[in-house]
Scaffold this active site. Structure first.
Site, PDB file in Angstrom:
ATOM      1  N   ARG A 125     -29.999  51.851 -32.047  1.00 30.27           N
ATOM      2  CA  ARG A 125     -29.988  51.172 -30.751  1.00 30.27           C
ATOM      3  C   ARG A 125     -31.359  50.656 -30.368  1.00 30.27           C
ATOM      4  O   ARG A 125     -32.343  51.402 -30.333  1.00 30.27           O
ATOM      5  CB  ARG A 125     -29.473  52.117 -29.649  1.00 30.27           C
ATOM      6  CG  ARG A 125     -29.496  51.462 -28.253  1.00 30.27           C
ATOM      7  CD  ARG A 125     -28.867  52.350 -27.207  1.00 30.27           C
ATOM      8  NE  ARG A 125     -27.471  52.583 -27.523  1.00 30.27           N
ATOM      9  CZ  ARG A 125     -26.842  53.751 -27.331  1.00 30.27           C
ATOM     10  NH1 ARG A 125     -27.506  54.779 -26.857  1.00 30.27           N
ATOM     11  NH2 ARG A 125     -25.564  53.862 -27.621  1.00 30.27           N
TER      12      ARG A 125
ATOM     13  N   CYS B  64     -22.520  55.449 -20.504  1.00 32.07           N
ATOM     14  CA  CYS B  64     -23.391  56.610 -20.621  1.00 32.07           C
ATOM     15  C   CYS B  64     -23.852  57.052 -19.239  1.00 32.07           C
ATOM     16  O   CYS B  64     -24.233  56.221 -18.407  1.00 32.07           O
ATOM     17  CB  CYS B  64     -24.605  56.277 -21.480  1.00 32.07           C
ATOM     18  SG  CYS B  64     -24.167  55.649 -23.124  1.00 32.07           S
TER      19      CYS B  64
ATOM     20  N   CYS C 291     -36.815  66.136 -11.534  1.00 27.25           N
ATOM     21  CA  CYS C 291     -36.570  66.899 -12.756  1.00 27.25           C
ATOM     22  C   CYS C 291     -37.718  67.893 -12.960  1.00 27.25           C
ATOM     23  O   CYS C 291     -38.891  67.534 -12.808  1.00 27.25           O
ATOM     24  CB  CYS C 291     -36.460  65.960 -13.950  1.00 27.25           C
ATOM     25  SG  CYS C 291     -36.153  66.830 -15.516  1.00 27.25           S
TER      26      CYS C 291
ATOM     27  N   CYS D 210     -20.430  58.917 -22.851  1.00 25.31           N
ATOM     28  CA  CYS D 210     -21.656  59.549 -23.327  1.00 25.31           C
ATOM     29  C   CYS D 210     -22.366  60.155 -22.124  1.00 25.31           C
ATOM     30  O   CYS D 210     -22.319  59.597 -21.021  1.00 25.31           O
ATOM     31  CB  CYS D 210     -22.557  58.519 -24.011  1.00 25.31           C
ATOM     32  SG  CYS D 210     -24.145  59.190 -24.584  1.00 25.31           S
TER      33      CYS D 210
ATOM     34  N   CYS E  22     -26.094  61.528 -30.279  1.00 26.28           N
ATOM     35  CA  CYS E  22     -26.954  60.386 -29.987  1.00 26.28           C
ATOM     36  C   CYS E  22     -28.358  60.942 -29.779  1.00 26.28           C
ATOM     37  O   CYS E  22     -28.604  61.658 -28.810  1.00 26.28           O
ATOM     38  CB  CYS E  22     -26.457  59.659 -28.735  1.00 26.28           C
ATOM     39  SG  CYS E  22     -27.531  58.309 -28.176  1.00 26.28           S
TER      40      CYS E  22
ATOM     41  N   CYS F   5     -42.184  65.757 -18.996  1.00 33.58           N
ATOM     42  CA  CYS F   5     -42.291  64.681 -19.995  1.00 33.58           C
ATOM     43  C   CYS F   5     -43.233  63.604 -19.457  1.00 33.58           C
ATOM     44  O   CYS F   5     -42.982  63.013 -18.398  1.00 33.58           O
ATOM     45  CB  CYS F   5     -40.913  64.091 -20.281  1.00 33.58           C
ATOM     46  SG  CYS F   5     -39.643  65.322 -20.678  1.00 33.58           S
TER      47      CYS F   5
ATOM     48  N   CYS G  24     -41.944  60.068 -18.218  1.00 34.78           N
ATOM     49  CA  CYS G  24     -40.747  59.958 -17.391  1.00 34.78           C
ATOM     50  C   CYS G  24     -41.034  59.860 -15.899  1.00 34.78           C
ATOM     51  O   CYS G  24     -41.649  60.763 -15.313  1.00 34.78           O
ATOM     52  CB  CYS G  24     -39.824  61.148 -17.653  1.00 34.78           C
ATOM     53  SG  CYS G  24     -38.235  61.001 -16.802  1.00 34.78           S
TER      54      CYS G  24
END
Length: 354
Positions: free
Chosen positions: A265, A102, A58, A133, A193, A62, A65
């Site tokens: 959640r 998801c 990616c 999702c 979400c 972040c 991550c």
């Protein structure tokens, strides 16, 4: 609990939120429980399964991550999965008790050549009777419209942390860009979400400011994942201090009070939580989990462990029908249940005095 205390508000001040966090623990959980029971069946938990459909490399930075291409986490990179494999995984999740499937891809945003593939994933997973999702990074209004047309129910795009602390965690995407994606999702008619990650070195005020941002969305997000940081070797946050589990439970409770009709959640980090911590989180108003042994690329409690925990706590998976009911239906059902309880108590009192 008064109707005023359990209605949706979008104007919470930082001082009000800090005051909730500062309540005695028992008082905070009682208020959260009252709010929860006014809108939901108290022992039902919405169950989702999360699958990484494209892993690693990616371009985002972040700091939490393992999928970021900026860090060496020894994560094996994988291309976009074939539709048939995704559908097979979704079928297994449905058979194991999940009601929502998801799908997450490690992208800054989906490329045009990938859109037809992810749209077909949505259509085929939806045909299995599951809610759908996706989390694919930033999406334009046009892309959100195409996903909605394919039948996508929810789009996940977390705010992660407060606007003030955000730059300490991510520099490749702005906080406002995240809000823009959520606007596109809502504009396309999909459910939102969005939540955040706790334990990244943020202050108590940052946690309040994150929840303030989430509750300012109008309407509130239908699903609010509250994640505990999973410290992955190779990421800049691998040595950050642990967050006290009771502070995490407090955040669950405050989220429940501030967003009374949202599913809150209990998300990433459950693998490292004791059963007692998870039980307190459910008491505090958490009523959704990810089910299965993986959360994209980090561990999650095995499905069998979750089933045992549910049995110990007297919890059960929420059904699709219950999840699709309107908030007014939930409130009316809760009111009728309370009235039935009162009637039974009164009848017992009459019988005892006869």
């Amino acid at each position: 609990m008064s109707a005023t205390a359990s209605r949706q508000r979008h104007d919470w001040s930082i001082d009000e939120i800090n005051a909730l966090f500062a309540l005695p623990f028992n008082d905070l959980l009682l208020r959260a429980q009252q709010t929860h029971r006014a809108h939901f069946e108290p022992n039902a938990v919405q169950v989702s399964t999360l699958l990484s459909i494209k892993t690693g490399a990616c371009p985002e930075d972040c700091k939490y991550c393992p999928q970021s291409g900026h860090y060496n986490t020894e994560l094996e990179k994988e291309k976009l999965m074939e539709v048939e494999k995704v559908v097979s995984q979704a079928r297994e999740a449905r058979d194991a008790g999940a009601s929502r499937f998801c799908m997450g891809a490690a992208w800054k945003s989906p490329r045009e050549r990938d859109m037809p593939v992810v749209e077909e994933m949505v259509r085929q997973v939806k045909a299995l009777g599951l809610e759908t999702c996706m989390t694919l990074g930033s999406v334009s209004g046009e892309q959100a419209g195409r996903l909605a047309e394919a039948g996508l129910d929810y789009y996940n795009h977390n705010l992660d942390t407060s606007p003030e602390y955000y730059g300490e965690i991510i520099t490749t995407r702005t906080f406002d860009e995240r809000l823009e994606t959520l606007d596109h999702v809502r504009g396309a008619g999909m459910k939102v979400c969005t939540g955040g990650i706790l334990g990244m070195g943020e202050s108590e005020r940052d946690r309040s400011a994150l929840l303030q941002q989430l509750a300012s969305l109008d309407p509130h997000p239908e699903s609010v994942p509250i994640n505990m940081l999973v410290k992955v070797p190779g990421t800049p946050l691998e040595n950050v201090d642990d967050l006290d589990p009771l502070e995490f439970v407090r955040a669950i409770a405050v989220a429940r009070i501030m967003m009374p009709q949202s599913h809150v959640r209990l998300s990433a980090g459950r693998e490292n939580m004791s059963e007692s911590t998870q039980a307190l989180a459910f008491m505090a108003g958490a009523n959704s989990i990810f089910y299965g042994d993986r959360l994209l690329t980090t561990d999650n409690p095995e499905a069998s462990r979750d089933r045992r925990l549910f049995q110990k706590l007297g919890l059960h998976p929420e059904t699709r029908d219950a999840d699709c009911r309107s908030a007014s239906d939930d409130a009316e059902a809760a009111r009728l249940a309370r009235q039935l309880h009162v009637n039974r108590v009164n009848q017992l009192a009459v019988d005892a005095s006869a």
